[in-house]
Enzyme design. Structure first.
Site: not given
Length: 265
Positions: A157-159
């Site tokens: 789960i990115e940014v």
């Protein structure tokens, strides 16, 4: 210590915060192992190198590449099976849900990707946070639900805003790997290039530099240039090669050879 399993990771959700790095070399993998980094993202070729497990015997290793480097669902399966046989523990997959399901149906542990997906950034507006609006936060949750239903055990789960990550973590059974998405992720993920300060360009907000290898590389490059410049000067003024660098022969052998050579056409 034995290698972690998928069950170990899922059982530890909310009980232990894991450290994860993307490493590109065996030296980095060995350093990560010695430092206690439990999860490694690695180039696929590294898992095929027998030296990898000598360097990182206990690391849970995710080989990964962008979907466009691998291909369609059939290509992903052909890609994954040899890696699994070679000792891969899980697989990063930014491919379709059909691909995730096919891999999971074969018992391959799959980690999907939600939020900012660099290879698909055009759909969410480029290199920027995803989940700051209601609609985009809903999208991230829906991506997690879809991955879980397809059989993935984990998702990077990115940014994503940390509060959104926390709310999703409470609603999903996925093992969430946070890259700039806050402490509610079950693992924190950075690139070794950022941790080691090897990047000279843009550094993401979520990255933290713990060393300055770029300055050391610049110093070493200056040393290379200085050493090679001195070598060129020695060659041109006759200082190199010096007697200690040469192989000699007995004088009578040289004389006999020269006499023989004079008779050759």
């Amino acid at each position: 210590m034995s290698r972690l399993t998928v069950k170990d990771l899922l059982d530890a959700r909310g009980k232990h915060q894991f450290a994860m790095l993307r490493v590109e070399t065996l030296e980095e993998a060995e350093a990560a192992e010695k430092a206690g980094v439990e999860l490694l993202s690695i180039p696929p070729a590294m898992i095929m190198d027998r030296q990898f497990r000598d360097a990182a015997p206990t690391a849970f290793a995710f080989p990964g590449d962008n979907f466009y480097e691998i291909g369609d669902t059939a290509d992903f399966l052909k890609w994954a099976f040899p890696l699994y046989k070679a000792g891969a523990d899980g697989f990063y997959c930014s491919g379709s849900l059909q691909t995730v399901k096919a891999m999971a149906d074969h018992g391959l542990p799959v980690c999907g990707h939600v939020g900012l997906i660099p290879s698909k950034r055009t759909w969410t507006g480029g290199f920027k946070a995803v989940g700051k609006t209601l609609a985009s936060a809903q999208l991230v949750y829906q991506q997690c639900r879809a991955l879980e239903e397809a059989g993935a055990f984990a998702a990077e789960i990115e940014v994503v805003p940390q509060a959104i990550t926390a709310a999703i973590a409470a609603k999903t059974g996925l093992f969430l790997i946070s890259m700039g998405a806050g402490p509610a992720g079950h693992a924190q993920y950075l690139f070794s290039d950022d941790v080691l300060g090897q990047n000279t360009g843009h550094v993401p907000r979520h990255a933290k530099r713990y060393a300055d290898f770029s300055r050391e590389y610049a110093r070493l490059q200056q040393m290379r240039v200085a050493a090679m410049t001195a070598y060129v000067a020695d060659v041109r003024d006759g200082s190199y090669p010096a007697p200690q660098h040469l192989v000699e022969s007995d004088a009578d052998v040289v004389a006999q050879f020269c006499d023989w050579l004079a008779l050759q056409d």
